[in-house]
Design a protein around this motif. Structure first.
Motif, PDB file in Angstrom:
ATOM      1  N   GLY A 308       0.784  -1.226   0.000  1.00 44.42           N
ATOM      2  CA  GLY A 308       0.000   0.000   0.000  1.00 44.42           C
ATOM      3  C   GLY A 308       0.816   1.275   0.000  1.00 44.42           C
ATOM      4  O   GLY A 308       0.250   2.375   0.033  1.00 44.42           O
ATOM      5  N   ARG A 309       2.156   1.166  -0.029  1.00 41.87           N
ATOM      6  CA  ARG A 309       2.997   2.368   0.001  1.00 41.87           C
ATOM      7  C   ARG A 309       3.858   2.443  -1.254  1.00 41.87           C
ATOM      8  O   ARG A 309       4.432   1.444  -1.698  1.00 41.87           O
ATOM      9  CB  ARG A 309       3.891   2.369   1.237  1.00 41.87           C
ATOM     10  CG  ARG A 309       3.146   2.417   2.563  1.00 41.87           C
ATOM     11  CD  ARG A 309       4.103   2.667   3.698  1.00 41.87           C
ATOM     12  NE  ARG A 309       4.689   3.997   3.645  1.00 41.87           N
ATOM     13  CZ  ARG A 309       5.668   4.419   4.451  1.00 41.87           C
ATOM     14  NH1 ARG A 309       6.178   3.585   5.346  1.00 41.87           N
ATOM     15  NH2 ARG A 309       6.143   5.641   4.337  1.00 41.87           N
ATOM     16  N   ASP A 310       3.935   3.615  -1.810  1.00 34.71           N
ATOM     17  CA  ASP A 310       4.764   3.842  -2.971  1.00 34.71           C
ATOM     18  C   ASP A 310       6.230   3.711  -2.565  1.00 34.71           C
ATOM     19  O   ASP A 310       6.674   4.335  -1.594  1.00 34.71           O
ATOM     20  CB  ASP A 310       4.488   5.236  -3.530  1.00 34.71           C
ATOM     21  CG  ASP A 310       5.399   5.558  -4.693  1.00 34.71           C
ATOM     22  OD1 ASP A 310       6.322   6.370  -4.492  1.00 34.71           O
ATOM     23  OD2 ASP A 310       5.206   4.990  -5.776  1.00 34.71           O
ATOM     24  N   PRO A 311       7.030   2.900  -3.279  1.00 36.91           N
ATOM     25  CA  PRO A 311       8.435   2.700  -2.890  1.00 36.91           C
ATOM     26  C   PRO A 311       9.215   4.008  -2.806  1.00 36.91           C
ATOM     27  O   PRO A 311      10.048   4.178  -1.910  1.00 36.91           O
ATOM     28  CB  PRO A 311       8.984   1.794  -3.994  1.00 36.91           C
ATOM     29  CG  PRO A 311       7.794   1.084  -4.532  1.00 36.91           C
ATOM     30  CD  PRO A 311       6.671   2.054  -4.442  1.00 36.91           C
ATOM     31  N   ASP A 312       8.972   4.924  -3.741  1.00 38.16           N
ATOM     32  CA  ASP A 312       9.671   6.208  -3.705  1.00 38.16           C
ATOM     33  C   ASP A 312       9.345   6.978  -2.437  1.00 38.16           C
ATOM     34  O   ASP A 312      10.207   7.630  -1.845  1.00 38.16           O
ATOM     35  CB  ASP A 312       9.311   7.046  -4.939  1.00 38.16           C
ATOM     36  CG  ASP A 312       9.868   6.453  -6.225  1.00 38.16           C
ATOM     37  OD1 ASP A 312      10.961   5.871  -6.168  1.00 38.16           O
ATOM     38  OD2 ASP A 312       9.205   6.566  -7.259  1.00 38.16           O
ATOM     39  N   GLU A 313       8.091   6.892  -2.010  1.00 39.60           N
ATOM     40  CA  GLU A 313       7.690   7.610  -0.801  1.00 39.60           C
ATOM     41  C   GLU A 313       8.305   6.975   0.443  1.00 39.60           C
ATOM     42  O   GLU A 313       8.660   7.669   1.397  1.00 39.60           O
ATOM     43  CB  GLU A 313       6.165   7.635  -0.681  1.00 39.60           C
ATOM     44  CG  GLU A 313       5.640   8.250   0.601  1.00 39.60           C
ATOM     45  CD  GLU A 313       6.207   9.634   0.923  1.00 39.60           C
ATOM     46  OE1 GLU A 313       6.352   9.944   2.132  1.00 39.60           O
ATOM     47  OE2 GLU A 313       6.524  10.402  -0.024  1.00 39.60           O
ATOM     48  N   VAL A 314       8.458   5.650   0.425  1.00 35.44           N
ATOM     49  CA  VAL A 314       9.106   4.972   1.560  1.00 35.44           C
ATOM     50  C   VAL A 314      10.529   5.495   1.718  1.00 35.44           C
ATOM     51  O   VAL A 314      10.982   5.789   2.831  1.00 35.44           O
ATOM     52  CB  VAL A 314       9.102   3.445   1.353  1.00 35.44           C
ATOM     53  CG1 VAL A 314       9.927   2.757   2.435  1.00 35.44           C
ATOM     54  CG2 VAL A 314       7.677   2.907   1.365  1.00 35.44           C
ATOM     55  N   ILE A 315      11.240   5.620   0.608  1.00 37.94           N
ATOM     56  CA  ILE A 315      12.612   6.128   0.653  1.00 37.94           C
ATOM     57  C   ILE A 315      12.635   7.578   1.117  1.00 37.94           C
ATOM     58  O   ILE A 315      13.428   7.959   1.995  1.00 37.94           O
ATOM     59  CB  ILE A 315      13.274   6.001  -0.734  1.00 37.94           C
ATOM     60  CG1 ILE A 315      13.417   4.529  -1.125  1.00 37.94           C
ATOM     61  CG2 ILE A 315      14.644   6.664  -0.746  1.00 37.94           C
ATOM     62  CD1 ILE A 315      13.862   4.311  -2.548  1.00 37.94           C
ATOM     63  N   ALA A 316      11.775   8.382   0.528  1.00 38.03           N
ATOM     64  CA  ALA A 316      11.744   9.796   0.890  1.00 38.03           C
ATOM     65  C   ALA A 316      11.390   9.982   2.361  1.00 38.03           C
ATOM     66  O   ALA A 316      11.980  10.824   3.057  1.00 38.03           O
ATOM     67  CB  ALA A 316      10.750  10.538   0.002  1.00 38.03           C
ATOM     68  N   ALA A 317      10.439   9.186   2.852  1.00 34.33           N
ATOM     69  CA  ALA A 317      10.043   9.286   4.262  1.00 34.33           C
ATOM     70  C   ALA A 317      11.200   8.896   5.172  1.00 34.33           C
ATOM     71  O   ALA A 317      11.424   9.511   6.228  1.00 34.33           O
ATOM     72  CB  ALA A 317       8.836   8.391   4.521  1.00 34.33           C
ATOM     73  N   GLY A 318      11.951   7.857   4.773  1.00 37.98           N
ATOM     74  CA  GLY A 318      13.116   7.457   5.563  1.00 37.98           C
ATOM     75  C   GLY A 318      14.155   8.556   5.618  1.00 37.98           C
ATOM     76  O   GLY A 318      14.755   8.812   6.673  1.00 37.98           O
ATOM     77  N   CYS A 319      14.372   9.227   4.495  1.00 35.98           N
ATOM     78  CA  CYS A 319      15.329  10.345   4.462  1.00 35.98           C
ATOM     79  C   CYS A 319      14.873  11.471   5.379  1.00 35.98           C
ATOM     80  O   CYS A 319      15.671  12.043   6.140  1.00 35.98           O
ATOM     81  CB  CYS A 319      15.489  10.859   3.034  1.00 35.98           C
ATOM     82  SG  CYS A 319      16.350   9.733   1.914  1.00 35.98           S
TER      83      CYS A 319
END
Length: 358
Positions: A308-319
């Motif tokens: 349910g989460r966009d992979p790009d958003e997962v990375i951006a959120a981690g950053c």
């Protein structure tokens, strides 16, 4: 004393042995590096005398495919340049050579990933080479040097002489922006090391990640091979991209996003830089999980997407999480401080000298 260093695989192997090799040379010993053709330029860039033993890059896990050619090349080399000790890495072919020559063998690696099963398989695959040289078995290394700081060594790792990680990479002319931290904004470094042209994010959108980071006010640097800068530079917006000496720029960074290379991870740990790691293979995953276990990194596994989460958003959120939470930087600095207490290459060299003398 004459020391034969042997490496294969990626440039990281050259950079890993360079500090000990340089310490030996500075102490008056003769050194030689035996390496693959693709590693010759890296060896020259850090000032190591090197001889080519294979035309193509050796791939770990496929040692039996090139063992005969590598061993024959090493036997030819040592017929004319006889070492007093052999220093090898992940490959066990140099261990066969040392056993044949009847001289000490030193293993010098990052034991950051469990390797017992792969080691057993590699030794079994070398049985034909042992029989060819009249050897019954391979003795254990006379000295095991590990560059991995004890807090992130895998559970059950064999006893070893820990050695301090000393960054060593190919250099270029240093510009002021490389060693100067930008005022009033964080700096984020993105790199895929020297094995790949560009970081392959799970969503395959590096430009989106760059845009997300610049939207937070961060300055973005991309350390990449020159050909990557030429191919992708125009697509990535207002960023600095190209070959950047990681050891120079790392102390100015607040976050690094990378592929899980051991050289990259350890250089960043050495400078106290928290990391977001997107592993590109099993070894990179082991590196990522080890650094994350110390609270110094977040891991985004491309093979295990979050439902349910966009992979790009997962990375951006981690950053964003790392940049906003000073605890990541604090834990990384604590790990760096502990690593800095380990013996230097010069101190470990004395043990190697004593080994040969005995």
């Amino acid at each position: 004393m004459k020391i034969l260093f042997t490496v294969g695989g990626s440039q990281a192997a050259v950079f890993g042995v360079a500090p000990l090799a340089a310490a030996a040379r500075s102490a008056g010993h003769q050194i030689m590096l035996a390496a693959d053709e693709p590693l010759m330029a890296a060896a020259a860039s850090v000032g190591l005398p090197a001889v080519c033993i294979t035309s193509e890059r050796m791939r770990y896990g496929q040692e039996s495919m090139t063992a005969t050619a590598r061993l024959d090349a090493l036997l030819g080399l040592t017929a004319n340049w006889t070492p007093d000790v052999v220093v090898g890495g992940l490959s066990h072919v140099p261990r066969v050579l040392a056993a044949h020559l009847g001289i000490p063998y030193v293993r010098h690696i990052w034991h950051i990933a469990p390797m017992a099963r792969r080691d057993r398989a590699a030794v079994a695959e070398l049985r034909p080479e042992l029989e060819r040289l009249g050897l019954d078995e391979l003795p254990e290394p006379d000295l095991f040097i590990d560059l991995c700081p004890p807090p992130i060594r895998p559970e059950g790792a064999p006893a070893a002489r820990a050695m301090r990680w000393v960054p060593r990479v190919s250099q270029q002319r240093v510009e002021p922006w490389m060693y100067t931290r930008p005022e009033g904004r964080p700096r984020v470094l993105i790199t895929a090391g020297t094995r790949n042209l560009m970081l392959d994010t799970p969503g395959s959108s590096l430009r989106k990640l760059v845009d997300e980071l610049t939207a937070t006010g961060a300055e973005v640097l991309i350390a990449a091979l020159p050909e990557a800068a030429e191919k992708y530079g125009a697509e990535l917006g207002d960023v600095r991209i190209g070959w950047i000496p990681l050891d120079v720029v790392a102390p100015t960074c607040d976050l690094a996003v990378h592929h899980g290379g051991a050289t990259t991870a350890m250089t960043l740990v050495n400078s106290g830089v928290p990391q977001l790691i997107i592993p590109d293979n099993g070894y990179g995953k082991a590196v990522a999980e080890a650094v994350a276990s110390a609270g110094a990194a977040i891991v985004v596994d491309r093979n295990r997407p979050q439902e349910g989460r966009d992979p790009d958003e997962v990375i951006a959120a981690g950053c964003r999480e790392i940049l906003a939470d000073p605890a990541y930087a604090a834990r990384t600095r604590a790990l760096a401080a502990e690593a800095a207490t380990l013996p230097t290459p010069g101190e470990v060299l004395r043990e190697l000298e004593a080994l040969v003398a005995s």
